[in-house]
Design an enzyme around this catalytic site. Sequence first.
Site, PDB file in Angstrom:
ATOM      1  N   GLY A 158       0.677  -1.432   0.055  1.00  0.00           N
ATOM      2  CA  GLY A 158      -0.198   0.064   0.090  1.00  0.00           C
ATOM      3  C   GLY A 158       0.437   1.287   0.438  1.00  0.00           C
ATOM      4  N   GLY A 214       4.026   1.023   2.190  1.00  0.00           N
ATOM      5  CA  GLY A 214       4.440  -0.160   2.946  1.00  0.00           C
ATOM      6  C   GLY A 214       4.356  -1.453   2.820  1.00  0.00           C
ATOM      7  CB  VAL A 231      -0.137  -6.007   3.365  1.00  0.00           C
ATOM      8  CG1 VAL A 231      -1.246  -6.760   4.232  1.00  0.00           C
ATOM      9  CG2 VAL A 231      -0.786  -4.917   3.816  1.00  0.00           C
ATOM     10  CG  ASP A 285      -8.123   4.138  -2.707  1.00  0.00           C
ATOM     11  OD1 ASP A 285      -8.088   4.332  -3.762  1.00  0.00           O
ATOM     12  OD2 ASP A 285      -6.560   3.850  -2.425  1.00  0.00           O
TER      13      ASP A 285
END
Length: 890
Positions: free
Chosen positions: A535, A538, A540, A651
Amino acid sequence: MLRLSLTIIVLLLLTSITTYATPVYIPTDRFLLNCGSLSNSTSPDGRNWLSDFEPKLAPNLSHSTPSIAAEQAPSIPLVPYMTARVFNSQFTYTFPVSYGPKFIRLYFYPSSYSNLDKTRSYFAVTANMYTLLTNFSAFLTTLSLQPTQFSVVKEFVINVQGSQWLNITFVPVTNSYAFINGIEIISMPNNLYYNNPSPPRLVSIDLTEFDVDFNVAFETVYRLNVGGQSVSGPDDTGMFRSWLQDDQYLYGNSGQTPPKSNVTIQYTAETPPYTAPDIVYRSSRTMGSDPYINLQNNLSWIFQVDSGFYYLLRLHFCEYQLEVTKPNYRVFSIYINNQTAEISADVILWSGGSRIPVFRDYVVSLISDNDEMKKVDLWLQLHPYVDVHPYNWDAILNGLEIFKLNQSDGNLGGPNPEPSKVSNESSPHPRKETTSESQSSPMRAIIGATVGGVLAIVGVTVFCFFQILRRRRSTNKDLRITSAAKSSWVPFSFTSWQTKTSNSSLPSHLCRRFTLLEIRMATGDFDESFVIGTGGFGNVYKGVMDSGMTTVAIKRLDQASNQGAKEFLNEIELLSELRHIHLVSLIGYCDEDGEMILVYEYMPHGTLRSSLYKTRNPPLSWKQRLQICIGAARGLQYLHTGAKHMIIHRDVKSTNILLNVKWMAKVSDFGLSRFGPTQFDHTHVTTAVKGSLGYVDPEYYRRRRLTEKSDVYSFGVVLFEVLCARPAIDPNLPQERISLTEWARRNYLNGTLDQIVDPNLKGKIIPDCLKKFGEIAESCVRDRGIERPTMTDVVWGLEFALQLQESAEKTGSGSGLVYVVADSYGTPARPSTSGWVTTSTENDALFGSDEDGSNTRSTITRTEESCGDRANKSCDHDCVFSEILDPKAR
Ligand SMILES: *[C@@H]1O[C@H](CO)[C@@H](O)[C@H](O)[C@H]1NC(C)=O
Ligand SMILES: *[C@@H]1O[C@H](CO)[C@@H](O)[C@H](O)[C@H]1NC(C)=O
Ligand SMILES: *[C@@H]1O[C@H](CO)[C@@H](O)[C@H](O)[C@H]1NC(C)=O
Ligand SMILES: *[C@@H]1O[C@H](CO)[C@@H](O)[C@H](O)[C@H]1NC(C)=O
Ligand SMILES: *[C@@H]1O[C@H](CO)[C@@H](O)[C@H](O)[C@H]1NC(C)=O
Ligand SMILES: *[C@@H]1O[C@H](CO)[C@@H](O)[C@H](O)[C@H]1NC(C)=O
Ligand SMILES: *[C@@H]1O[C@H](CO)[C@@H](O)[C@H](O)[C@H]1NC(C)=O
Ligand SMILES: *[C@@H]1O[C@H](CO)[C@@H](O)[C@H](O)[C@H]1NC(C)=O
Ligand SMILES: *[C@@H]1O[C@H](CO)[C@@H](O)[C@H](O)[C@H]1NC(C)=O
């Protein structure tokens, strides 16, 4: 300053690794298997460990369980000890290898895996026709080692012949289980241990030659750098053997260790460079400077071994002291188990000169009269041999390897260490204790008692390396946070987050604080291959916690981006207040060592997008899709109306809608979320445009005014995506079809929506349902926010569509009720007056009058929830529709 010195250390480490770049032997076969690990991982010595999720190597994978160690001692390297594969029945790894001798190294870290009792694991291991271990307990084995040693490596030497396979099989004892953390297979020169020009002598009266042919398999039981430091991994010759210090095996007078030398060792054809690293030959143990004391003594080592086997002892010698140049300088006898193995050993005579290494092999039988296998002592003793009047009454030894040879049936397995000795270590070998105590440098404390200990050193190096990297990382980050603190966000977000967590606004049973070690273990130390998503903040990672019981998604702040940090904290703030079945829930977090990490429930079915297209899974049914849309819409509805403040997701897209194991949709990724307007604010929030291409509300884009209707727009795009199973933007398509929204909307208005639905759904959607669905989707993507429905409207519209589908499927599509309801309701010609479309001025529908906006919201929520529940249990249609058709009821 600190950073500088750390950098230097890292550089030094790297430099020292680079010097190993050209080992004297390059193995032709090399397998490093990190068992149970989902990912390939690299250990800091630069070696790549493969995941064992490789059907070619492990055809029977489904008969095993990958697992993660429940606890991890700090000295244990993560690779390969963090993960294990656990077997309840026979399991075979099959390695395609070339002919010739191989090292097999089995790495065990006895921990609790998958909640199994580590004390109750007993198993056998076979490799081709040899039995390597029988009734083996890694737990009992490590217990008998040094208190600081928690893992064990078993090394074997096997010659592969007949077929080019090396099949390693694990066989649990009945009602027990087997496990393995790592497997290493590495080839060696053909004549390293076999086929020596000077064959080993059997230690007996007549010292006959003992034939060690290619049929013999070995277990390495001891490998020592006598009088020197431990040598391991890349310091070896390319075979990654480990040479331990010999101190703890000394008995009585420990002799002395002449200063290490820097001379060049001159290898020969008989003693090629791969025989042992020169470090081994450049250090030694001798008896001492007083010849008369030497004469009264033996230089003695004592080793514990299993009875019932032959043992091969390889003694390495090298006279490197400059004054020793001629024969008859130092001549000594060698005794093995109180029997004479060599009457007069003269290293210079054997080797031909100073600095030339040489080794000698001896085989000793420890087959006792009574058959019973037990642990026995093996002695090695050196004594000056004065009959030839040597210049010096002394003895020397540089290195020692002891191998166990297989029994005639191919067995190498011995009994476990006896529990009595295990629990009370001190008695059998007092010398062992005093040595390690009197010279307890930290290194010594760490170095283990058997070959198993070898890897502890690698482990320590690895661990230190990790620590350094980590400290470096956090140092960098601390700096960054400090500088970031000078800008606006940190004082606010960071402190408020911290107080919040300590005030436990997150109920402790719902939100757990993880240690960094747990997170690192769960993610293979943030290994790339654990990454399941990336994302703006950073990565996941997918992780396994609680001994494999819980799978989680771990979101780690990318420390390179302050922007990410801000959004990360934003999300913590939001999530700590939000609980909803259709929002991805936060399990916990980790704030140790400057890290900011969120741990979420794992969603096994991934993103909605990945279930719609470019998937190998069977296509989702229409009803499933409707249910997913309803779930996601409910999640968004909750964000808009259910929380204390309105939250605008900002988003919404098909990759931010995740699916759990029951295909239930959950909205995720609040990294970009914004609190919506409160009653004190204006009716919109002005922000920089954020969002994802193809999903961004055009009005928001034009006017920079963010309202909850921007989410509605994006959700409309998702609805079309679900219907058509194609991306929001597909640049590969003809111009008029690139934008899904434009294209779908045009088709809807032309009445040709049915022609663009996902081919997998052709003929499976009841026309009324399709009409309804299209109507909802189209209304969501209208240009002007005020013409779009609220999420509450969308939820109800979708539920209605689902009911149309379900009733038609149940009763046949001519059902009067459905038809009537659809007719009275589904008239989309004039959207702005349709019952579920917001008709009032911008935002009025949500906030009512300025004064009691919040009241209105809470009313909405309550009404929706009660009806929503009824709707779920298929409350009769009237209920739903009266709510829908009468805006005042809300
Ligand atoms: C690990 O590496 C091997 C060889 O490079 C590759 O074939 C395999 O796909 C990799 N596995 C994973 C899980 O990345
Ligand atoms: C696979 O596992 C089953 C059950 O443990 C065992 O019976 C079978 O022999 C195994 N097959 C192979 C190829 O190892
Ligand atoms: C090892 O396994 C392979 C593949 O299962 C098989 O073809 C081969 O015969 C086995 N070799 C031995 C020595 O058991
Ligand atoms: C070896 O050490 C001696 C002194 O200890 C030094 O004079 C000599 O230069 C060194 N030789 C090498 C090759 O490093
Ligand atoms: C040295 O060891 C040998 C073999 O065990 C033994 O026969 C001899 O007596 C020992 N010598 C001394 C001085 O201990
Ligand atoms: C070998 O000699 C040592 C002492 O040198 C003694 O303690 C030990 O019992 C002897 N071992 C055997 C098997 O005789
Ligand atoms: C080791 O096992 C092989 C194969 O079973 C056998 O041929 C050989 O004789 C055994 N070695 C010894 C020393 O018994
Ligand atoms: C296996 O090892 C354990 C512990 O040493 C022992 O108690 C048990 O009797 C052994 N079982 C067999 C079948 O040898
Ligand atoms: C170890 O042995 C000593 C004396 O033999 C005894 O007093 C002590 O309790 C034992 N410790 C354990 C842990 O068994």
